[in-house]
Design a protein around this motif. Sequence first.
Motif, short mmCIF file in Angstrom:
data_model
loop_
_atom_site.label_atom_id
_atom_site.label_comp_id
_atom_site.label_asym_id
_atom_site.label_seq_id
_atom_site.Cartn_x
_atom_site.Cartn_y
_atom_site.Cartn_z
N SER A 152 0.83 -1.21 0.00
CA SER A 152 0.00 0.00 0.00
C SER A 152 0.86 1.26 0.00
O SER A 152 0.52 2.25 -0.66
N HIS A 172 2.12 2.02 -3.51
CA HIS A 172 1.12 2.67 -4.36
C HIS A 172 0.87 4.11 -3.94
O HIS A 172 0.59 4.96 -4.80
N THR A 173 1.02 4.42 -2.67
CA THR A 173 0.93 5.81 -2.23
C THR A 173 2.08 6.61 -2.82
O THR A 173 1.87 7.73 -3.32
#
Length: 118
Positions: A94, A97-98
Amino acid sequence: LKFVSKHIKIRRIKKDQELFAQGAEGDSMFIVIDGFVRLYSTIAPTKHGKELTLETMVLKDGDCFEETSLVHKRSRLTTAIALASSTVGEISYSDLHTILSNPKYAAIGPAVDAEEEG
């Protein structure tokens, strides 16, 4: 670099401490910041009852590992253990992707997406 560093979890591991075990769920990658990390695989007991351990590699400052677990979200193929007190940076799926959602790093995104599809 400040933006990226906000998304890296710093982990300090003691000598002989396991970072992760072979077969554990994998959704992150690591960077050795300081120290040495040993990667190895264990193969199930042979017909003679002996378990085999295959030395994969020893990693040092600046080395990255488990990138494929990050991209493909698959179980770990190796066990990682500290050979000395070490510091590693961990980047989760995650968090990657940030990072890639930031326009500065957007050009990297298509390469990661292609890996996920492949």
